[in-house]
Write a protein that holds these residues in place. Structure first.
Motif, mmCIF file in Angstrom:
data_model
loop_
_atom_site.group_PDB
_atom_site.id
_atom_site.type_symbol
_atom_site.label_atom_id
_atom_site.label_comp_id
_atom_site.label_asym_id
_atom_site.label_seq_id
_atom_site.Cartn_x
_atom_site.Cartn_y
_atom_site.Cartn_z
ATOM 1 N N ALA B 223 29.730 -32.282 46.532
ATOM 2 C CA ALA B 223 28.799 -31.784 45.512
ATOM 3 C C ALA B 223 29.638 -31.199 44.369
ATOM 4 N N PRO B 224 29.046 -31.001 43.201
ATOM 5 C CA PRO B 224 29.827 -30.402 42.101
ATOM 6 C C PRO B 224 30.021 -28.902 42.309
ATOM 7 N N ILE B 225 31.097 -28.350 41.743
ATOM 8 C CA ILE B 225 31.286 -26.904 41.646
ATOM 9 C C ILE B 225 30.192 -26.362 40.728
ATOM 10 N N PRO B 226 29.506 -25.239 40.980
ATOM 11 C CA PRO B 226 29.688 -24.342 42.111
ATOM 12 C C PRO B 226 28.700 -24.615 43.240
ATOM 13 N N SER B 227 29.201 -25.069 44.383
ATOM 14 C CA SER B 227 28.353 -25.309 45.552
ATOM 15 C C SER B 227 29.088 -24.930 46.824
ATOM 16 N N GLY B 228 28.978 -23.676 47.200
ATOM 17 C CA GLY B 228 29.525 -23.225 48.466
ATOM 18 C C GLY B 228 28.402 -22.816 49.395
ATOM 19 N N SER B 229 28.742 -22.345 50.586
ATOM 20 C CA SER B 229 27.708 -21.798 51.463
ATOM 21 C C SER B 229 28.324 -20.762 52.383
ATOM 22 N N VAL B 230 27.519 -19.776 52.747
ATOM 23 C CA VAL B 230 27.949 -18.816 53.768
ATOM 24 C C VAL B 230 26.811 -18.696 54.775
ATOM 25 N N LEU B 231 27.157 -18.745 56.054
ATOM 26 C CA LEU B 231 26.140 -18.660 57.102
ATOM 27 C C LEU B 231 26.489 -17.556 58.082
ATOM 28 N N PHE B 232 25.441 -16.872 58.555
ATOM 29 C CA PHE B 232 25.608 -15.805 59.543
ATOM 30 C C PHE B 232 24.861 -16.188 60.807
ATOM 31 N N ARG B 233 25.473 -15.854 61.957
ATOM 32 C CA ARG B 233 24.829 -16.168 63.235
ATOM 33 C C ARG B 233 23.415 -15.600 63.281
ATOM 34 N N GLU B 234 23.268 -14.347 62.805
ATOM 35 C CA GLU B 234 21.945 -13.723 62.764
ATOM 36 C C GLU B 234 21.523 -13.585 61.305
ATOM 37 N N LYS B 235 20.436 -14.227 60.960
ATOM 38 C CA LYS B 235 19.948 -14.169 59.583
ATOM 39 C C LYS B 235 19.742 -12.710 59.153
ATOM 40 N N ALA B 236 19.326 -11.877 60.097
ATOM 41 C CA ALA B 236 18.990 -10.482 59.794
ATOM 42 C C ALA B 236 20.194 -9.691 59.271
ATOM 43 N N TRP B 237 21.404 -10.147 59.587
ATOM 44 C CA TRP B 237 22.579 -9.402 59.122
ATOM 45 C C TRP B 237 22.636 -9.323 57.604
ATOM 46 N N LEU B 238 22.051 -10.333 56.944
ATOM 47 C CA LEU B 238 22.056 -10.326 55.477
ATOM 48 C C LEU B 238 21.309 -9.122 54.910
ATOM 49 N N LYS B 239 20.442 -8.528 55.738
ATOM 50 C CA LYS B 239 19.701 -7.328 55.304
ATOM 51 C C LYS B 239 20.639 -6.189 54.915
ATOM 52 N N THR B 240 21.843 -6.198 55.513
ATOM 53 C CA THR B 240 22.772 -5.084 55.226
ATOM 54 C C THR B 240 23.198 -5.050 53.758
ATOM 55 N N ILE B 241 23.083 -6.195 53.085
ATOM 56 C CA ILE B 241 23.476 -6.202 51.664
ATOM 57 C C ILE B 241 22.268 -6.468 50.766
ATOM 58 N N GLU B 242 21.088 -6.370 51.341
ATOM 59 C CA GLU B 242 19.868 -6.635 50.571
ATOM 60 C C GLU B 242 19.679 -5.566 49.499
ATOM 61 N N ILE B 243 19.237 -6.003 48.342
ATOM 62 C CA ILE B 243 19.002 -5.042 47.269
ATOM 63 C C ILE B 243 17.713 -5.426 46.550
ATOM 64 N N GLU B 244 17.012 -4.410 46.073
ATOM 65 C CA GLU B 244 15.752 -4.653 45.384
ATOM 66 C C GLU B 244 16.040 -5.164 43.978
ATOM 67 N N VAL B 245 15.294 -6.181 43.561
ATOM 68 C CA VAL B 245 15.402 -6.671 42.177
ATOM 69 C C VAL B 245 14.137 -6.195 41.471
ATOM 70 N N PRO B 246 14.205 -5.056 40.783
ATOM 71 C CA PRO B 246 12.983 -4.391 40.314
ATOM 72 C C PRO B 246 12.086 -5.300 39.477
ATOM 73 N N TYR B 247 12.681 -6.062 38.560
ATOM 74 C CA TYR B 247 11.864 -6.858 37.632
ATOM 75 C C TYR B 247 11.327 -8.137 38.258
ATOM 76 N N LEU B 248 11.742 -8.434 39.500
ATOM 77 C CA LEU B 248 11.194 -9.616 40.165
ATOM 78 C C LEU B 248 10.268 -9.232 41.314
ATOM 79 N N SER B 249 10.094 -7.936 41.524
ATOM 80 C CA SER B 249 9.278 -7.472 42.645
ATOM 81 C C SER B 249 9.703 -8.148 43.944
ATOM 82 N N GLY B 250 11.004 -8.253 44.135
ATOM 83 C CA GLY B 250 11.498 -8.865 45.368
ATOM 84 C C GLY B 250 12.864 -8.315 45.689
ATOM 85 N N THR B 251 13.535 -8.980 46.642
ATOM 86 C CA THR B 251 14.864 -8.528 47.016
ATOM 87 C C THR B 251 15.820 -9.714 46.981
ATOM 88 N N SER B 252 17.114 -9.401 47.005
ATOM 89 C CA SER B 252 18.125 -10.452 47.014
ATOM 90 C C SER B 252 19.262 -10.006 47.917
#
Lengths: 374, 374
Positions: B223-252
């Motif tokens: 695939a063209p740059i930029p196309s990488g990927s990172v995977l975690f055994r437990e999807k929930a671990w990503l919660k440790t770096i979750e942050i609220e995106v105020p203007y999108l009413s969501g998190t990232s």
């Protein structure tokens, strides 16, 4: 399935998204990239900016655009690089600041972008969020109270995400001067509109204490994502994060390493095909439409603009209407808006994809929806 | 200048770069992206993966490819996201590991990519670089001696940058198990070749203790740059770096926030148009050519392969030739190679852009150059 079959399937997914061209997206700080930028991006799609041995053209293009951005920001001697966007720019600025200053914490007004929290959490830096003044800009008093000899950096914003405001950067600079700390200006949004509007307040390297600036060509610069930039007053400061790339027999001072050369080519093409005059025309049109939108909202019963728009963002509140409901009703009518939390308001970003007819039509639907909810 | 004038000027710069198509680039871990991936990338050039409200299609495509990658890596329940590349993947993996483990330092063999130093410097984490065994793989003994109850993570590599080797991940896993620490596998290069070669050693989530994997579609995934990927055994671990995106009413839960949806679309298109069978054919061809190249080098007086190639990288040394001079002489003959420092050697990456005739022609020039320098 054939190649065409796959592309058709992708196209039909894509067609269900919203489009900037419709003029109905008021929730985005990005817009449709310029044709020249798209053509340039595609032409350089297989290139890697990290590998200037294979792709010397990309390095040259990057150097040219960084010089152009430096001059545009009154810092002809500054240095930097093309990033993936504002978050990378903010992380790198605070990384460099931390390495240079060897101090403890960062001070940022409540209005600074959430990527500042991310940059600090990532680096294990303490972040002090300080108050805003009654006009939702950084409170000089509050910064003054919190900055001390352990402050790595003060973060100011030129074009806040919620309201498009420019912090009083010349006053903040005096505090930075007193404590000899870093002053980072997040101009991710404002960086490519402020140079093209009439008499903006001081925000760039013309303010002596401004140390670094983040500004995104993929927002108001009309290049495709990922095209950001970060600039430092002294090019040499980038040495603090320099790292050897063993297999390239060279060094790199970036966060990400491998980067597409297409970003540099697209920014180069956008700058050179539009030129300052072209950006000036587009930005002035955005500002005229912003004024038209703000005036129209003032005339709707029950809706009040939060502040007088400084850049191309209008936010309005209501004392007796549920803004969440209003935003959802607007969406059923085909308009995308976003909700600000601080202060609670609906945010409308007037972008180059908007035409006068979109503003008129939106105002008419907004009036109807708010009457329905009143 | 007209739009065409600018594009012509860009094209003439671009034409002075090296090209993958020529078959003469042996220094790159990237290659010419697949046609389907390029078409998909271009189709999604104006989209933003952060903003799933405007571009729901991009989020869906990302979820689909992350599931596909998870299954391919024996982790059907894993979770992750499309990154800008290996460096971002390594930073994010160690960021999550640090937040989960609340410990002090990271252990990585000398052969781990330099982005591990960057990730640790950025996060103010102490990094212990440990020895290699006589075969240039991670030394189990050295890891064992350095890991303790303060270890956040051990980093192992599946496809080292210098030699294309896979660390003894199942043995490292036992140490990670003993100390209950994170085990991150940097498969930036190897991730999209190991699943397609015959009986590779264990390297992915099939090894119980493997916590996260970085693997780059823009390297062997074509695939063209930029196309990488990172995977975690437990999807929930990503919660440790979750942050609220105020203007999108969501998190990232990403490092960069705004990301081009084009990356997700391109990876989706590459995977679906080639399918496993298509990748398998390409990777087997690369391995056959690697063997041909290694055999050819063995037959040249004074040149010795450093190791038996495990993936599509050949590195050779010489007891009596200056490798820097040899590499430069090869460049004057139109071949790009890279120099390894550890161990001192010339590195050749055999990529999908190579054909048998390129290998034959390179070997003939290599013989001539080395005779000239002997």
């Amino acid at each position: 399935m054939s190649l065409n079959g796959f592309l058709k399937s992708l196209k039909s997914r894509r067609d269900r998204d919203w489009t900037y061209d419709s003029g109905r997206v008021f929730s985005s700080m990005c817009s449709k990239p310029l044709k020249a930028a798209v053509r340039a991006y595609t032409m350089f799609l297989e290139t890697n900016l990290l590998d200037a041995k294979i792709f010397p053209s990309t390095k040259n293009l990057e150097e040219e655009v960084i010089r152009e951005i430096g001059s545009l920001f009154s810092g002809p001697e500054s240095g930097g690089y093309i990033t993936s966007g504002g978050t990378e720019g903010n992380i790198v600025a605070l990384w460099v600041a931390r390495k240079l200053m060897k101090r403890k914490f960062v001070v940022a007004p409540m209005s600074a972008h959430y990527s500042i929290d991310k940059a600090c959490d990532l680096q294990q830096i303490k972040l002090l969020r300080v108050d805003l003044d009654s006009n939702y800009c950084a409170s000089i008093e509050s910064i003054q109270e919190n900055v001390n000899k352990d402050t790595i950096a003060i973060v100011a914003t030129a074009g806040t995400t919620a309201l498009g405001l420019v912090d009083p950067i010349d006053e903040i600079a005096e505090i930075a001067e007193d404590f000899k700390c870093f002053l980072h200006v997040d101009a991710s949004f404002g960086g490519f509109i402020l140079p093209f509007v009439e008499s903006p307040q001081a925000w760039n390297f013309s303010v002596d204490q401004v140390s670094s600036i983040t500004a995104d060509p993929h927002k108001m610069g009309l290049a495709p994502i990922p095209s950001g930039s970060v600039l430092f007053r002294e090019k040499a400061w980038l040495k603090t994060i320099e790292i050897e790339v063993p297999y390239l027999s060279g060094t790199s001072s970036t966060l990400l390493g491998t980067r597409s050369g297409a970003s540099a080519a697209a920014v180069w093409a956008a700058f050179n095909s539009l030129s300052h005059e072209g950006y000036r025309k587009i930005m002035r049109r955005c500002m005229r439409l912003t004024q038209k939108l703000a005036n129209g909202i003032k005339r709707i019963d029950g809706l009040d603009p939060v502040v007088k728009p400084e850049l191309n963002i209008v936010a309005f509140k209501s004392d007796f209407m549920n803004l969440h409901d209003l935003s959802e009703t607007l969406e059923t009518k085909g308009w995308l808006t976003s909700l600000n939390k601080q202060p609670e308001s609906i945010r409308l970003v007037v972008m180059p994809h908007h035409r006068p007819k979109h503003i008129t039509s939106f105002l008419s639907d907004l009036r109807e929806c708010s009457e329905g909810l009143a």
